[in-house]
Design an enzyme around this catalytic site. Sequence first.
Site, PDB file in Angstrom:
ATOM      1  N   GLU A 294       0.816  -1.218   0.000  1.00  0.00           N
ATOM      2  CA  GLU A 294       0.000   0.000   0.000  1.00  0.00           C
ATOM      3  C   GLU A 294       0.847   1.264   0.000  1.00  0.00           C
ATOM      4  O   GLU A 294       0.431   2.299  -0.526  1.00  0.00           O
ATOM      5  CB  GLU A 294      -0.943   0.020   1.207  1.00  0.00           C
ATOM      6  CG  GLU A 294      -2.161  -0.853   1.041  1.00  0.00           C
ATOM      7  CD  GLU A 294      -3.240  -0.562   2.060  1.00  0.00           C
ATOM      8  OE1 GLU A 294      -4.371  -1.035   1.860  1.00  0.00           O
ATOM      9  OE2 GLU A 294      -2.978   0.133   3.067  1.00  0.00           O
ATOM     10  N   HIS A 323       8.923 -26.630   0.682  1.00  0.00           N
ATOM     11  CA  HIS A 323       8.197 -27.747   0.068  1.00  0.00           C
ATOM     12  C   HIS A 323       7.021 -27.275  -0.781  1.00  0.00           C
ATOM     13  O   HIS A 323       6.156 -28.080  -1.128  1.00  0.00           O
ATOM     14  CB  HIS A 323       7.719 -28.695   1.167  1.00  0.00           C
ATOM     15  CG  HIS A 323       8.828 -29.228   2.005  1.00  0.00           C
ATOM     16  ND1 HIS A 323       9.544 -30.354   1.682  1.00  0.00           N
ATOM     17  CD2 HIS A 323       9.378 -28.752   3.163  1.00  0.00           C
ATOM     18  CE1 HIS A 323      10.480 -30.576   2.597  1.00  0.00           C
ATOM     19  NE2 HIS A 323      10.399 -29.613   3.504  1.00  0.00           N
ATOM     20  N   LYS A 437     -13.568   0.660  -3.076  1.00  0.00           N
ATOM     21  CA  LYS A 437     -14.545   0.910  -2.016  1.00  0.00           C
ATOM     22  C   LYS A 437     -15.777   1.626  -2.571  1.00  0.00           C
ATOM     23  O   LYS A 437     -16.905   1.306  -2.209  1.00  0.00           O
ATOM     24  CB  LYS A 437     -13.914   1.755  -0.907  1.00  0.00           C
ATOM     25  CG  LYS A 437     -12.858   1.053  -0.076  1.00  0.00           C
ATOM     26  CD  LYS A 437     -12.343   1.988   1.005  1.00  0.00           C
ATOM     27  CE  LYS A 437     -11.292   1.347   1.872  1.00  0.00           C
ATOM     28  NZ  LYS A 437     -10.781   2.272   2.913  1.00  0.00           N
TER      29      LYS A 437
END
Length: 462
Positions: A294, A323, A437
């Site tokens: 951000e 792994h 938003k």
Amino acid sequence: MATRTRELQFDFAACFGKGKIAASLWKKNLSKANAALARLARETGEGKLGFWKLPATYGATRGLSHVVAMAEAVRQRFDNLVVIGIGGSSLGGRMLFNALAHRYHNELPREFGGPMRLYFLENNDPDSYAELMDRLDLSRTLFNVVSKSGSTAETACQYVLVRDRLQRELPDGWRSHFLFTTDPKAGLLRDLAHEERIETLEIPSDVGGRYSVLCPVGLFPAQAIGIDAKALLAGAARMAKRCLDPAIDANPALQGALMHVLADRELGRNMVVSMPYADRLRDWTEWFGQLWAESLGKEKTASGETVRAGTTPIKALGAIDQHSQVQLYMEGPNDKVFMFIRNERFEHPTSFPKKGDMPKAFQYFAGHSMEELLLAEQRATRFALGEQGRMTYQVTTPRIDADAVGQLVFWAEAMTVLAGYLYGVDPFDQPGVELGKKFAYGLMGRAGYEEYRQRIEKAEKG
């Protein structure tokens, strides 16, 4: 660099050399690094960077006293603390919980598990919400709603649901089961606190969410479950001094910032893999991911020039991701910088049985411990990546305690800000987040956002 025993150590040497950052390139850019540091020193000296003041503000007994008093009061009355927040309002607190509480804190009997059980309601996933609420004794639960603005939809919707349930089940005292952590003067949550007479803690007005872990956003839940907030702040305060050192070789934030920016801009290493070899730092990688992404992922510089800045943070955990991810890191594109975090001392080293007490195939474990094995795996993986020409650096902590985590947090914050200055972007805004938003508000029918709904519907219809 020689350091005292308690201090984090940093090793950037493997980021330099053939196919990596050349000495001439580093030297050429030192003036830019010094300018970024001069700006940081000036702005901190003028008190312009709110997050930089937090270790001193709350490290003082007087500054922390209200948080301590509030934590003590809620411990006396409640068994459960539920933090309702998302992003910077929750990642820091959860990171501290994971790093510094007992591995199974919430499962231990109260006499062993500390003052309170701690939970986080972050994502607005209805199943996660319902399943937690169904197992809580609401009469013994405090809900800490954390939002600087108060308008965050994911947090607001869960607050509304909890409020409704508390009003139905505890009609006479529901207000006392809330604590708001929000802006000291403005915002929806501050207004609501006044209207409904709900107690509050303050987020300093000049501190943004992703930089807020060292204020009541993170300090209150930490203090409530018995984490040493003063030690956390003390470690951060010492790191703050290191991050203003004018000598780049003694300044881990400036070294890291310049290295990452050059690796991206000059070498195409546009991803950073943070890989601690300790389960306690698993959530640190998520917290760092938000901070880095951000703060630095910006389309334009502060002056309006298009740059598309930033490098992509990737979460990994040693040895688990040896792994799963390391195959790609070893033989895939050479487009990453690897941050290893090495913990030199675990609380429970856990020695293996004697040679004769183990199956023959596993007798090489004899004389060693799980701690040694994990540290050997970290050392080996870093070396193997280096053999493949990958850029790696290492942060070493003498142990994972509150002091060390405070150092680690503040180093990451300072490095991020300095990287922002080197890119020329504002490391404190987040314009790209806001557009999504607005579209979500439109889809939910929030007044004033109708045009955003219309834009989506028009695009979907073709």
